[in-house]
Design an enzyme around this catalytic site. Structure first.
Site, PDB file in Angstrom:
ATOM      1  N   LYS A 147     -13.400  -5.393   9.095  1.00  0.00           N
ATOM      2  CA  LYS A 147     -13.836  -4.281   8.567  1.00  0.00           C
ATOM      3  C   LYS A 147     -15.687  -4.148   7.945  1.00  0.00           C
ATOM      4  CE  LYS A 147     -10.541  -5.126   5.079  1.00  0.00           C
ATOM      5  NZ  LYS A 147     -10.170  -5.781   3.658  1.00  0.00           N
TER       6      LYS A 147
ATOM      7  N   VAL B 230       1.086  -1.464   0.320  1.00  0.00           N
ATOM      8  CA  VAL B 230       0.170   0.296   0.279  1.00  0.00           C
ATOM      9  C   VAL B 230       0.790   1.489   0.153  1.00  0.00           C
ATOM     10  CG1 VAL B 230      -1.416   0.667   1.372  1.00  0.00           C
ATOM     11  CG2 VAL B 230      -1.651  -0.891   0.730  1.00  0.00           C
TER      12      VAL B 230
ATOM     13  N   ILE C 296     -12.965   0.668  -3.978  1.00  0.00           N
ATOM     14  CA  ILE C 296     -14.826   0.942  -3.569  1.00  0.00           C
ATOM     15  C   ILE C 296     -14.401   2.419  -1.867  1.00  0.00           C
ATOM     16  CG2 ILE C 296     -16.830   0.609  -3.139  1.00  0.00           C
ATOM     17  CD1 ILE C 296     -16.052  -2.493  -3.188  1.00  0.00           C
TER      18      ILE C 296
ATOM     19  N   GLY D  60      -4.779  -4.969  -3.093  1.00  0.00           N
ATOM     20  CA  GLY D  60      -4.022  -5.029  -3.911  1.00  0.00           C
ATOM     21  C   GLY D  60      -3.780  -2.629  -3.862  1.00  0.00           C
TER      22      GLY D  60
ATOM     23  N   LYS E 150      -7.642  -1.335   9.207  1.00  0.00           N
ATOM     24  CA  LYS E 150      -8.763  -1.729   9.627  1.00  0.00           C
ATOM     25  C   LYS E 150      -8.700  -2.287  11.602  1.00  0.00           C
ATOM     26  CE  LYS E 150      -6.491  -4.533   6.784  1.00  0.00           C
ATOM     27  NZ  LYS E 150      -6.636  -4.565   5.320  1.00  0.00           N
TER      28      LYS E 150
ATOM     29  N   ASP F 118     -10.218 -10.564   9.135  1.00  0.00           N
ATOM     30  CA  ASP F 118     -10.038  -8.995   7.824  1.00  0.00           C
ATOM     31  C   ASP F 118     -11.519  -8.621   8.226  1.00  0.00           C
ATOM     32  OD1 ASP F 118      -8.254  -6.816   6.755  1.00  0.00           O
ATOM     33  OD2 ASP F 118      -9.888  -8.095   5.486  1.00  0.00           O
TER      34      ASP F 118
ATOM     35  N   GLY G 277      -0.050  -9.189  -3.274  1.00  0.00           N
ATOM     36  CA  GLY G 277      -0.022  -8.381  -2.436  1.00  0.00           C
ATOM     37  C   GLY G 277      -1.423  -7.936  -1.862  1.00  0.00           C
TER      38      GLY G 277
HETATM   39  N1  HSE Z   1      -6.189  -8.436   3.246  1.00  0.00           N
HETATM   40  C1  HSE Z   1      -6.902  -7.101   2.241  1.00  0.00           C
HETATM   41  C2  HSE Z   1      -7.965  -8.457   1.710  1.00  0.00           C
HETATM   42  C3  HSE Z   1      -6.585  -6.897   2.780  1.00  0.00           C
HETATM   43  O1  HSE Z   1      -7.821  -9.723   1.073  1.00  0.00           O
HETATM   44  O2  HSE Z   1      -9.242  -7.628   1.259  1.00  0.00           O
HETATM   45  C4  HSE Z   1      -7.153  -5.223   2.217  1.00  0.00           C
HETATM   46  O3  HSE Z   1      -7.811  -4.797   3.201  1.00  0.00           O
END
Ligand code: HSE
Length: 430
Positions: free
Chosen positions: A204, A14, A134, A301, A103, A200, A186
């Protein structure tokens, strides 16, 4: 022209994307802001091969960035919640605006950090923390500000969706091999179990729920299931029954309270969310005035995530750090409302059940008797040929409370005619 000096902390996927995007689109960004936005300092453990740092000041101590007099906006792109928390606190204490893609940091510490930022008169922005490219924070918080939002459901982890799509398309591609590809691109977190186990997505969804309903962050109340138990056999059965398996984050608000859950989900193939493949993310929102809306784009990405980070930097540049009257969660902090959280056992969904049954007369009748004793009715079913003495069977049930299906599964698994564990996936109609 009044310059905006950006300090980047972390030069991974990033960070390198942000560094390059600010340079590539510098002229266009100046046309949009009337200001020149430069990277004045980069803090990173090592250089990134995609970045030409020959004319940029680089430090190996990221805390130099937040303490520098030559930085107006700090981009926290290191991830995690330990060093990142200290870094952001110190940046705010030094009067810097902060833009983050983190996040986990926002889900765990958002409210206290927003409070610190407000007291210091600086901005703390986090568009890039959810769904990569997005602009979902802005869309929900500002674009839908006139609505009462009732539910939100989305594919919000690109790595998971990439792997599930590959499992569906390639059939028997090795899981570790697909994960490695997602890491090389990535997409994956530093610890990919965060992607695979739904952590993750949980971070979010927690943030999205607060923005949608004006409730405090409540990661502890979130129910989360990863997708590591999903097999290619499940994907094939789901397909035959007319569904695709997606890993969804779902939050709803009703008279019972707020639901907050992340788990694999069967979605009918004709639904839009079922068409979201690869690293793409999509978030559907159900609101009273706009109705059903959907937001789609790359969820991870370098370029997509940098797009959201740079949008936040531009917001800071345009407003000179003033919030423009937009609270971080779209609701004024004193109006955040603590609503009851619906326990997972009280939620209701249709269910997909896959099991191996002894191939002999009367077994299916026993299964359906147990289901009916729990008030569970079968909507559809497939049974395959039992060449090895046991036959694989997949069932879709009608909508039923989680507690009832849990009890039924426990009883079914205790039967001598059921071989091994039952695979269970919720079915939703978003
Ligand atoms: N590891 C996260 C994903 C990166 O694959 O969505 C973006 O938040």
């Amino acid at each position: 022209m009044n310059r905006v000096r950006v300090g980047i902390c972390g030069l991974g996927t990033v960070g390198s994307g942000v560094f390059n995007l600010l340079s590539t689109n510098g002229t266009e960004i100046t046309r949009k802001t009337g200001r020149q936005i430069d990277v004045s300092l980069v803090g990173c453990r090592r250089d990134h091969p995609a970045c030409d740092l020959s004319t940029t000041t680089v430090t190996r101590d990221i805390f130099d960035v937040v303490r520098s007099d030559d930085v107006d906006v700090v981009c926290e792109l290191i991830g995690g919640t330990d060093v990142a928390l200290d870094l952001v606190r110190e940046a705010i204490a030094h009067g810097k605006h902060v833009v983050t893609a983190n996040k986990a940091l926002i889900a765990h510490h958002g409210e206290s950090l927003f409070q610190l930022a407000s007291e210091a008169g600086v901005s703390l922005k986090f568009e890039a923390s959810i769904a990569g490219g997005i602009p979902i924070v802005k869309a929900v918080r500002e674009g839908l500000a006139g609505n009462r939002i009732n539910w939100l459901a989305g594919i919000i982890n690109g790595t998971t969706n990439f792997i599930l799509t590959e499992m569906e398309n390639a059939g028997n591609r090795d899981f570790a091999d697909v994960l490695k590809e997602a890491q090389d691109l990535g997409y994956a977190e530093a610890d990919p179990t965060f992607d695979i186990e739904g952590i993750d997505a949980a971070h979010k969804l927690t943030i999205l729920s607060s923005i949608a309903f004006g409730v405090p962050l409540n990661l502890a109340a979130l129910y989360s299931e990863g997708f590591s138990a999903i097999t290619v056999e499940d994907i094939r059965f789901a397909s035959e029954l007319g569904y695709r398996i997606k890993h969804l984050g779902i939050t709803t608000r009703s008279e019972q309270g707020v639901e907050l859950r992340v788990h694999p989900t069967l979605i009918e193939k004709s639904r839009m969310l079922a068409q979201v493949n690869g690293v793409m993310n999509a978030v559907m929102v159900g609101s009273d005035a706009a109705g059903e809306t959907m937001y789609y784009g790359a969820g991870a990405g370098a370029g997509p995530t940098a797009s959201s980070v740079v949008a936040d930097i531009i917001d800071v540049a345009r407003s000179d750090g003033q919030s423009g009257g937009v609270p971080e969660f779209g609701f004024i902090p004193q109006a955040l409302e603590t609503l009851p959280m619906v326990p997972m056992e009280e939620t209701a969904s249709c269910h997909y059940l896959r099991m191996r049954l002894l191939d002999k007369p009367g077994v299916l009748a026993r299964i359906s008797t147990i289901l009916s004793q729990h008030d569970i009715s079968i909507e559809s079913m497939i049974q395959k040929d039992g060449k090895t003495g046991t036959a694989p069977v997949a069932i879709i049930t009608d909508e039923i409370r989680e507690s009832a299906i849990n009890e039924a599964i426990a009883e079914l698994e205790a039967l001598a005619e059921v071989d091994g564990k039952i695979s269970r996936i919720r079915v939703e109609s978003f």
